[in-house]
Scaffold this motif. Sequence first.
Motif, PDB file in Angstrom:
ATOM      1  N   LYS A  82     -23.027  37.473  11.863  1.00  0.00           N
ATOM      2  CA  LYS A  82     -22.995  36.326  12.253  1.00  0.00           C
ATOM      3  C   LYS A  82     -24.617  35.828  13.204  1.00  0.00           C
ATOM      4  O   LYS A  82     -25.223  34.844  12.484  1.00  0.00           O
ATOM      5  CB  LYS A  82     -21.734  35.144  12.810  1.00  0.00           C
ATOM      6  CG  LYS A  82     -21.013  35.288  12.368  1.00  0.00           C
ATOM      7  CD  LYS A  82     -19.519  34.220  12.236  1.00  0.00           C
ATOM      8  CE  LYS A  82     -18.247  34.036  12.096  1.00  0.00           C
ATOM      9  NZ  LYS A  82     -17.442  32.933  11.908  1.00  0.00           N
ATOM     10  N   ARG A  83     -25.096  36.586  14.070  1.00  0.00           N
ATOM     11  CA  ARG A  83     -26.463  35.870  13.882  1.00  0.00           C
ATOM     12  C   ARG A  83     -27.148  36.789  12.793  1.00  0.00           C
ATOM     13  O   ARG A  83     -28.465  36.114  13.502  1.00  0.00           O
ATOM     14  CB  ARG A  83     -26.301  37.195  15.589  1.00  0.00           C
ATOM     15  CG  ARG A  83     -27.142  37.797  16.135  1.00  0.00           C
ATOM     16  CD  ARG A  83     -27.020  37.905  17.419  1.00  0.00           C
ATOM     17  NE  ARG A  83     -25.920  37.216  18.658  1.00  0.00           N
ATOM     18  CZ  ARG A  83     -24.821  37.809  18.783  1.00  0.00           C
ATOM     19  NH1 ARG A  83     -24.308  39.142  18.292  1.00  0.00           N
ATOM     20  NH2 ARG A  83     -23.627  37.060  19.542  1.00  0.00           N
ATOM     21  N   ALA A  84     -26.735  37.858  12.262  1.00  0.00           N
ATOM     22  CA  ALA A  84     -27.881  38.253  11.546  1.00  0.00           C
ATOM     23  C   ALA A  84     -28.012  36.811  10.816  1.00  0.00           C
ATOM     24  O   ALA A  84     -29.625  36.311  10.526  1.00  0.00           O
ATOM     25  CB  ALA A  84     -27.644  39.208  10.947  1.00  0.00           C
ATOM     26  N   HIS A 190     -23.311  32.754   2.643  1.00  0.00           N
ATOM     27  CA  HIS A 190     -21.913  32.607   2.652  1.00  0.00           C
ATOM     28  C   HIS A 190     -20.818  33.325   2.854  1.00  0.00           C
ATOM     29  O   HIS A 190     -20.042  32.583   3.588  1.00  0.00           O
ATOM     30  CB  HIS A 190     -22.047  32.835   1.166  1.00  0.00           C
ATOM     31  CG  HIS A 190     -20.629  32.179  -0.105  1.00  0.00           C
ATOM     32  ND1 HIS A 190     -19.861  31.449   0.577  1.00  0.00           N
ATOM     33  CD2 HIS A 190     -19.953  33.286  -0.031  1.00  0.00           C
ATOM     34  CE1 HIS A 190     -18.682  31.436  -0.428  1.00  0.00           C
ATOM     35  NE2 HIS A 190     -19.242  32.291  -0.120  1.00  0.00           N
ATOM     36  N   TYR A 191     -21.258  34.213   3.562  1.00  0.00           N
ATOM     37  CA  TYR A 191     -20.097  35.051   3.936  1.00  0.00           C
ATOM     38  C   TYR A 191     -20.070  35.024   5.422  1.00  0.00           C
ATOM     39  O   TYR A 191     -19.047  35.124   5.749  1.00  0.00           O
ATOM     40  CB  TYR A 191     -20.780  36.414   3.804  1.00  0.00           C
ATOM     41  CG  TYR A 191     -20.126  38.260   4.916  1.00  0.00           C
ATOM     42  CD1 TYR A 191     -19.062  38.218   4.654  1.00  0.00           C
ATOM     43  CD2 TYR A 191     -20.600  38.618   5.763  1.00  0.00           C
ATOM     44  CE1 TYR A 191     -18.685  39.073   5.636  1.00  0.00           C
ATOM     45  CE2 TYR A 191     -20.553  38.990   6.670  1.00  0.00           C
ATOM     46  CZ  TYR A 191     -18.904  39.984   6.968  1.00  0.00           C
ATOM     47  OH  TYR A 191     -18.678  41.031   7.001  1.00  0.00           O
ATOM     48  N   ALA A 192     -20.724  34.374   6.028  1.00  0.00           N
ATOM     49  CA  ALA A 192     -21.299  34.131   7.763  1.00  0.00           C
ATOM     50  C   ALA A 192     -19.933  33.364   7.395  1.00  0.00           C
ATOM     51  O   ALA A 192     -19.221  32.763   9.160  1.00  0.00           O
ATOM     52  CB  ALA A 192     -22.606  33.681   8.814  1.00  0.00           C
ATOM     53  N   ASN A 193     -19.500  32.559   6.460  1.00  0.00           N
ATOM     54  CA  ASN A 193     -18.960  31.312   6.851  1.00  0.00           C
ATOM     55  C   ASN A 193     -17.146  31.223   6.050  1.00  0.00           C
ATOM     56  O   ASN A 193     -16.576  30.798   6.350  1.00  0.00           O
ATOM     57  CB  ASN A 193     -19.252  29.689   6.238  1.00  0.00           C
ATOM     58  CG  ASN A 193     -20.454  29.142   6.375  1.00  0.00           C
ATOM     59  OD1 ASN A 193     -20.419  29.270   8.155  1.00  0.00           O
ATOM     60  ND2 ASN A 193     -21.759  28.962   5.962  1.00  0.00           N
ATOM     61  N   LEU A 194     -17.070  32.451   5.824  1.00  0.00           N
ATOM     62  CA  LEU A 194     -15.659  32.923   4.791  1.00  0.00           C
ATOM     63  C   LEU A 194     -14.741  32.949   5.683  1.00  0.00           C
ATOM     64  O   LEU A 194     -15.153  33.911   7.256  1.00  0.00           O
ATOM     65  CB  LEU A 194     -16.274  34.463   4.655  1.00  0.00           C
ATOM     66  CG  LEU A 194     -16.810  34.445   2.623  1.00  0.00           C
ATOM     67  CD1 LEU A 194     -17.027  35.722   2.708  1.00  0.00           C
ATOM     68  CD2 LEU A 194     -16.069  33.393   2.118  1.00  0.00           C
ATOM     69  N   ARG A 209     -13.145  42.031   4.626  1.00  0.00           N
ATOM     70  CA  ARG A 209     -12.577  40.098   4.820  1.00  0.00           C
ATOM     71  C   ARG A 209     -14.079  39.776   3.014  1.00  0.00           C
ATOM     72  O   ARG A 209     -13.808  39.461   2.518  1.00  0.00           O
ATOM     73  CB  ARG A 209     -13.514  38.931   5.714  1.00  0.00           C
ATOM     74  CG  ARG A 209     -13.942  38.151   5.501  1.00  0.00           C
ATOM     75  CD  ARG A 209     -14.592  37.138   6.707  1.00  0.00           C
ATOM     76  NE  ARG A 209     -14.368  37.668   7.914  1.00  0.00           N
ATOM     77  CZ  ARG A 209     -14.804  37.897   8.945  1.00  0.00           C
ATOM     78  NH1 ARG A 209     -15.125  36.513   9.146  1.00  0.00           N
ATOM     79  NH2 ARG A 209     -14.498  37.588  10.115  1.00  0.00           N
ATOM     80  N   VAL A 210     -14.967  40.546   2.678  1.00  0.00           N
ATOM     81  CA  VAL A 210     -15.657  40.623   1.791  1.00  0.00           C
ATOM     82  C   VAL A 210     -14.878  41.003   0.624  1.00  0.00           C
ATOM     83  O   VAL A 210     -14.421  40.052  -0.128  1.00  0.00           O
ATOM     84  CB  VAL A 210     -17.046  41.836   1.620  1.00  0.00           C
ATOM     85  CG1 VAL A 210     -17.277  41.389   0.405  1.00  0.00           C
ATOM     86  CG2 VAL A 210     -17.769  41.332   2.643  1.00  0.00           C
ATOM     87  N   ILE A 211     -13.686  41.963   0.619  1.00  0.00           N
ATOM     88  CA  ILE A 211     -13.226  42.184  -0.484  1.00  0.00           C
ATOM     89  C   ILE A 211     -11.977  41.770  -0.701  1.00  0.00           C
ATOM     90  O   ILE A 211     -12.108  41.054  -1.857  1.00  0.00           O
ATOM     91  CB  ILE A 211     -13.123  43.796  -0.216  1.00  0.00           C
ATOM     92  CG1 ILE A 211     -13.707  44.901  -0.044  1.00  0.00           C
ATOM     93  CG2 ILE A 211     -11.660  45.170  -0.766  1.00  0.00           C
ATOM     94  CD1 ILE A 211     -13.857  46.014   0.496  1.00  0.00           C
TER      95      ILE A 211
END
Length: 246
Positions: A82-84, A190-194, A209-211
């Motif tokens: 999330k920092r990235a 998008h990933y940071a908000n999953l 979480r991605v998978i």
Amino acid sequence: MNTNLTILCVIPSRLQSTRLARKPLLPIQGKPMIQWVYERARLSPLLTHLVVATDSEEIATVIKEIGGETLLTDPAIESGSKRAAYVATLYPNADVVINLQGDEPFITPSMLETLLQPYLNGEHPEMSTLAYPLTKEKYTDPGVVKVITDIHHNAIYFSRAPIPYYRVDTNAPVYNHMGLYAFRRDFLLHYANLPQTPLDKAESLEQLRVIEHGFRIRVMLTHEKTLEVNTQEEYETAQNFEDSNR
């Protein structure tokens, strides 16, 4: 090879650490760990931008003193990814964003190139990560994250448990995962908000979480072995680690 990519490398670094107090500032062979990570990343000619994202003025000062770029981020941001992602919002022209953890003081430019290889080849995976062959003695170690892949080198599962279970054939490959990621910039945002997912919570491995949300992670294999520093024992080992790039 596409060398026209704009590549942003973010090194998230928090001063507080649950296992090793004030880890980024601990000296390794005479200089702070975060300085090692920054200087090693700076050796890569592929990076367009290199930024340490931190909630600590002390860490920022170390990087500024060596001519590096820093960004102070909100301490409430709870994860490196999330920092990235926050830093990535400030670089709208970036094609790819690397999340390089601050506990990788001996990362090599060739490892970064391997991580980026799909993008350099003109592919557009949501994200990629690094892994290397797992040694037998680490198979049951819960401190070592294992990853198994499909035949296209996309991750099937990451686990702290010994996977797979070798009932018949003992040749199925399993790899030692390195916490190093490259993202397509749009996917990182998008990933940071999953929302968090059950397996992510169970294993405390946010890449799951991605998978679980149906996205793919390309696993790039390297035979280089670096030393992540998360424990007191690893920190002591780092004092005598031979740095081939010095």
